[in-house]
Design a protein around this motif. Structure first.
Motif, PDB file in Angstrom:
ATOM      1  N   ARG A 142      19.123  25.316  23.971  1.00  0.00           N
ATOM      2  CA  ARG A 142      19.497  25.867  22.665  1.00  0.00           C
ATOM      3  C   ARG A 142      19.980  27.318  22.818  1.00  0.00           C
ATOM      4  O   ARG A 142      20.937  27.734  22.181  1.00  0.00           O
ATOM      5  CB  ARG A 142      18.321  25.797  21.703  1.00  0.00           C
ATOM      6  N   GLY A 143      19.302  28.082  23.650  1.00  0.00           N
ATOM      7  CA  GLY A 143      19.718  29.463  23.890  1.00  0.00           C
ATOM      8  C   GLY A 143      21.114  29.540  24.481  1.00  0.00           C
ATOM      9  O   GLY A 143      21.929  30.363  24.066  1.00  0.00           O
ATOM     10  N   LEU A 144      21.414  28.683  25.464  1.00  0.00           N
ATOM     11  CA  LEU A 144      22.746  28.670  26.063  1.00  0.00           C
ATOM     12  C   LEU A 144      23.782  28.211  25.046  1.00  0.00           C
ATOM     13  O   LEU A 144      24.872  28.784  24.943  1.00  0.00           O
ATOM     14  CB  LEU A 144      22.776  27.762  27.298  1.00  0.00           C
ATOM     15  N   ALA A 145      23.448  27.176  24.249  1.00  0.00           N
ATOM     16  CA  ALA A 145      24.387  26.664  23.246  1.00  0.00           C
ATOM     17  C   ALA A 145      24.724  27.737  22.220  1.00  0.00           C
ATOM     18  O   ALA A 145      25.890  27.903  21.841  1.00  0.00           O
ATOM     19  CB  ALA A 145      23.808  25.431  22.558  1.00  0.00           C
ATOM     20  N   ASP A 146      23.728  28.487  21.777  1.00  0.00           N
ATOM     21  CA  ASP A 146      23.984  29.570  20.823  1.00  0.00           C
ATOM     22  C   ASP A 146      24.800  30.686  21.467  1.00  0.00           C
ATOM     23  O   ASP A 146      25.683  31.267  20.840  1.00  0.00           O
ATOM     24  CB  ASP A 146      22.665  30.140  20.292  1.00  0.00           C
ATOM     25  N   ALA A 147      24.508  30.978  22.723  1.00  0.00           N
ATOM     26  CA  ALA A 147      25.177  32.087  23.407  1.00  0.00           C
ATOM     27  C   ALA A 147      26.662  31.817  23.644  1.00  0.00           C
ATOM     28  O   ALA A 147      27.465  32.743  23.631  1.00  0.00           O
ATOM     29  CB  ALA A 147      24.486  32.375  24.738  1.00  0.00           C
ATOM     30  N   ILE A 148      27.037  30.565  23.837  1.00  0.00           N
ATOM     31  CA  ILE A 148      28.454  30.263  24.093  1.00  0.00           C
ATOM     32  C   ILE A 148      29.223  30.001  22.804  1.00  0.00           C
ATOM     33  O   ILE A 148      30.361  29.541  22.844  1.00  0.00           O
ATOM     34  CB  ILE A 148      28.617  29.082  25.080  1.00  0.00           C
ATOM     35  N   GLY A 149      28.604  30.283  21.695  1.00  0.00           N
ATOM     36  CA  GLY A 149      29.322  30.161  20.421  1.00  0.00           C
ATOM     37  C   GLY A 149      29.042  28.890  19.670  1.00  0.00           C
ATOM     38  O   GLY A 149      29.850  28.460  18.873  1.00  0.00           O
ATOM     39  N   GLY A 150      27.918  28.284  19.923  1.00  0.00           N
ATOM     40  CA  GLY A 150      27.544  27.077  19.195  1.00  0.00           C
ATOM     41  C   GLY A 150      28.005  25.819  19.890  1.00  0.00           C
ATOM     42  O   GLY A 150      29.179  25.651  20.167  1.00  0.00           O
ATOM     43  N   ALA A 151      27.073  24.979  20.193  1.00  0.00           N
ATOM     44  CA  ALA A 151      27.358  23.679  20.812  1.00  0.00           C
ATOM     45  C   ALA A 151      26.190  22.773  20.496  1.00  0.00           C
ATOM     46  O   ALA A 151      25.101  23.234  20.147  1.00  0.00           O
ATOM     47  CB  ALA A 151      27.532  23.820  22.328  1.00  0.00           C
ATOM     48  N   ASP A 152      26.396  21.485  20.601  1.00  0.00           N
ATOM     49  CA  ASP A 152      25.304  20.526  20.436  1.00  0.00           C
ATOM     50  C   ASP A 152      24.423  20.578  21.669  1.00  0.00           C
ATOM     51  O   ASP A 152      24.869  20.989  22.747  1.00  0.00           O
ATOM     52  CB  ASP A 152      25.855  19.108  20.257  1.00  0.00           C
ATOM     53  N   ILE A 153      23.167  20.143  21.512  1.00  0.00           N
ATOM     54  CA  ILE A 153      22.290  19.996  22.673  1.00  0.00           C
ATOM     55  C   ILE A 153      21.759  18.574  22.679  1.00  0.00           C
ATOM     56  O   ILE A 153      21.611  17.957  21.634  1.00  0.00           O
ATOM     57  CB  ILE A 153      21.126  21.020  22.684  1.00  0.00           C
ATOM     58  N   ALA A 154      21.487  18.049  23.877  1.00  0.00           N
ATOM     59  CA  ALA A 154      20.985  16.684  23.989  1.00  0.00           C
ATOM     60  C   ALA A 154      20.224  16.532  25.290  1.00  0.00           C
ATOM     61  O   ALA A 154      20.616  17.097  26.323  1.00  0.00           O
ATOM     62  CB  ALA A 154      22.132  15.673  23.932  1.00  0.00           C
ATOM     63  N   GLU A 155      19.138  15.763  25.241  1.00  0.00           N
ATOM     64  CA  GLU A 155      18.385  15.432  26.449  1.00  0.00           C
ATOM     65  C   GLU A 155      19.090  14.273  27.125  1.00  0.00           C
ATOM     66  O   GLU A 155      19.583  13.360  26.465  1.00  0.00           O
ATOM     67  CB  GLU A 155      16.953  15.045  26.089  1.00  0.00           C
ATOM     68  N   SER A 156      19.159  14.317  28.464  1.00  0.00           N
ATOM     69  CA  SER A 156      19.896  13.279  29.167  1.00  0.00           C
ATOM     70  C   SER A 156      19.177  12.851  30.433  1.00  0.00           C
ATOM     71  O   SER A 156      18.641  13.685  31.168  1.00  0.00           O
ATOM     72  CB  SER A 156      21.298  13.781  29.507  1.00  0.00           C
ATOM     73  N   ASP A 157      19.198  11.546  30.683  1.00  0.00           N
ATOM     74  CA  ASP A 157      18.579  10.990  31.883  1.00  0.00           C
ATOM     75  C   ASP A 157      19.418  11.220  33.131  1.00  0.00           C
ATOM     76  O   ASP A 157      18.905  11.158  34.236  1.00  0.00           O
ATOM     77  CB  ASP A 157      18.366   9.477  31.719  1.00  0.00           C
ATOM     78  N   VAL A 217      26.825  21.811  30.785  1.00  0.00           N
ATOM     79  CA  VAL A 217      27.659  21.998  29.602  1.00  0.00           C
ATOM     80  C   VAL A 217      28.918  21.163  29.791  1.00  0.00           C
ATOM     81  O   VAL A 217      29.629  21.334  30.774  1.00  0.00           O
ATOM     82  CB  VAL A 217      28.054  23.484  29.418  1.00  0.00           C
ATOM     83  N   VAL A 218      29.165  20.243  28.856  1.00  0.00           N
ATOM     84  CA  VAL A 218      30.398  19.453  28.881  1.00  0.00           C
ATOM     85  C   VAL A 218      31.266  19.964  27.741  1.00  0.00           C
ATOM     86  O   VAL A 218      30.892  19.899  26.578  1.00  0.00           O
ATOM     87  CB  VAL A 218      30.126  17.942  28.736  1.00  0.00           C
ATOM     88  N   ILE A 219      32.423  20.503  28.089  1.00  0.00           N
ATOM     89  CA  ILE A 219      33.337  21.056  27.088  1.00  0.00           C
ATOM     90  C   ILE A 219      34.066  19.900  26.403  1.00  0.00           C
ATOM     91  O   ILE A 219      34.630  19.029  27.062  1.00  0.00           O
ATOM     92  CB  ILE A 219      34.355  22.014  27.734  1.00  0.00           C
ATOM     93  N   GLY A 220      34.043  19.915  25.074  1.00  0.00           N
ATOM     94  CA  GLY A 220      34.666  18.840  24.313  1.00  0.00           C
ATOM     95  C   GLY A 220      35.990  19.232  23.700  1.00  0.00           C
ATOM     96  O   GLY A 220      36.461  20.371  23.841  1.00  0.00           O
ATOM     97  N   LEU A 221      36.592  18.277  23.021  1.00  0.00           N
ATOM     98  CA  LEU A 221      37.889  18.494  22.376  1.00  0.00           C
ATOM     99  C   LEU A 221      37.817  19.538  21.271  1.00  0.00           C
ATOM    100  O   LEU A 221      38.851  20.078  20.868  1.00  0.00           O
ATOM    101  CB  LEU A 221      38.407  17.171  21.802  1.00  0.00           C
ATOM    102  N   ASP A 222      36.596  19.852  20.781  1.00  0.00           N
ATOM    103  CA  ASP A 222      36.473  20.880  19.759  1.00  0.00           C
ATOM    104  C   ASP A 222      36.819  22.267  20.299  1.00  0.00           C
ATOM    105  O   ASP A 222      37.059  23.193  19.541  1.00  0.00           O
ATOM    106  CB  ASP A 222      35.066  20.897  19.163  1.00  0.00           C
ATOM    107  N   ARG A 223      36.891  22.420  21.620  1.00  0.00           N
ATOM    108  CA  ARG A 223      37.278  23.706  22.223  1.00  0.00           C
ATOM    109  C   ARG A 223      38.595  23.607  22.975  1.00  0.00           C
ATOM    110  O   ARG A 223      38.950  24.491  23.734  1.00  0.00           O
ATOM    111  CB  ARG A 223      36.192  24.184  23.169  1.00  0.00           C
ATOM    112  N   ALA A 224      39.294  22.517  22.777  1.00  0.00           N
ATOM    113  CA  ALA A 224      40.585  22.326  23.465  1.00  0.00           C
ATOM    114  C   ALA A 224      41.642  23.239  22.846  1.00  0.00           C
ATOM    115  O   ALA A 224      41.442  23.837  21.803  1.00  0.00           O
ATOM    116  CB  ALA A 224      41.020  20.862  23.360  1.00  0.00           C
ATOM    117  N   ALA A 225      42.774  23.355  23.528  1.00  0.00           N
ATOM    118  CA  ALA A 225      43.877  24.192  23.037  1.00  0.00           C
ATOM    119  C   ALA A 225      44.288  23.710  21.658  1.00  0.00           C
ATOM    120  O   ALA A 225      44.371  22.525  21.398  1.00  0.00           O
ATOM    121  CB  ALA A 225      45.056  24.133  24.000  1.00  0.00           C
TER     122      ALA A 225
END
Length: 194
Positions: free
Chosen positions: A144-159, A181-189
């Motif tokens: 959550r701290g990293l997600a907030d620091a990079i300007g807001g992102a979702d967080i999820a637990e993953s196996d 961190v997987v960059i999504g289309l919401d941050r694309a050009a």
């Protein structure tokens, strides 16, 4: 016509000029029909208003009592703390080149050591939303701290962050603490960057 054999009385001697014979009623005034219609229309409107009001009271949309409304209290949520003890892997989940490198530079500026932040490309180029993945529930606050620091992102637990060589070491302290961190289309050009 045969004459009547009944004795004569006062009704047999009526004057001819009166012109009335039998039972008579008074004429109806013409405006009386409109008055009845107006009263009926007024009664209909009143009944409709009372019915609507009754339904609103019964459904709880209108309160007849003076119930004190609860005052909303502001809940202060402190931003999650940044934990630079985690290594970070930044994967580009879009077709745009250079997004992972740009985000890596931003993470290093936030305080992570340069050698603990790696970049790469995701298996897919149509990842929808930028997401920070973490391994266990203990890592959620750091994610959550990293997600907030990079300007807001979702967080999820993953196996997929679990160690693959030995499943018994999943909760072992010797396993490297890592966030992905997987960059999504919401941050694309063409998309606004937060």
């Amino acid at each position: 016509m045969a004459r009547s054999t009944f004795p004569r009385d006062r009704f047999d001697d009526l004057p001819v000029e009166a012109g009335r014979v039998g039972a008579h009623r008074a004429e109806r005034p013409r405006s009386r029909g409109w008055i009845i219609f107006l009263w009926a229309a007024l009664a209909t409107v009143v009944l409709i208003i009372v019915g609507i009001f009754g339904v609103l009271v019964a459904s709880g949309r209108i309160s007849l009592g003076s119930d004190p409304s609860p005052t909303p209290t502001a809940v202060e949520t402190a931003p999650a703390a940044i934990d630079t003890s985690y290594s970070v892997v930044v994967l580009n989940g879009t077709a745009d080149e250079g997004l992972a490198g740009n985000l890596r530079d931003r993470i290093v500026e936030l305080g992570w050591p340069g050698d603990s932040v790696q970049t790469g490309d995701s298996d897919t180029t149509d990842f929808a939303t930028t997401t920070v993945y973490y391994r266990t529930a203990d890592d959620a606050e750091a994610a959550r701290g990293l997600a907030d620091a990079i300007g807001g992102a979702d967080i999820a637990e993953s196996d997929f962050l679990q160690p693959t060589d030995d499943p018994d070491t999943a909760d072992d302290e010797s396993v490297e603490k890592r966030l992905v961190v997987v960059i999504g289309l919401d941050r694309a050009a063409g998309q606004p960057t937060p």
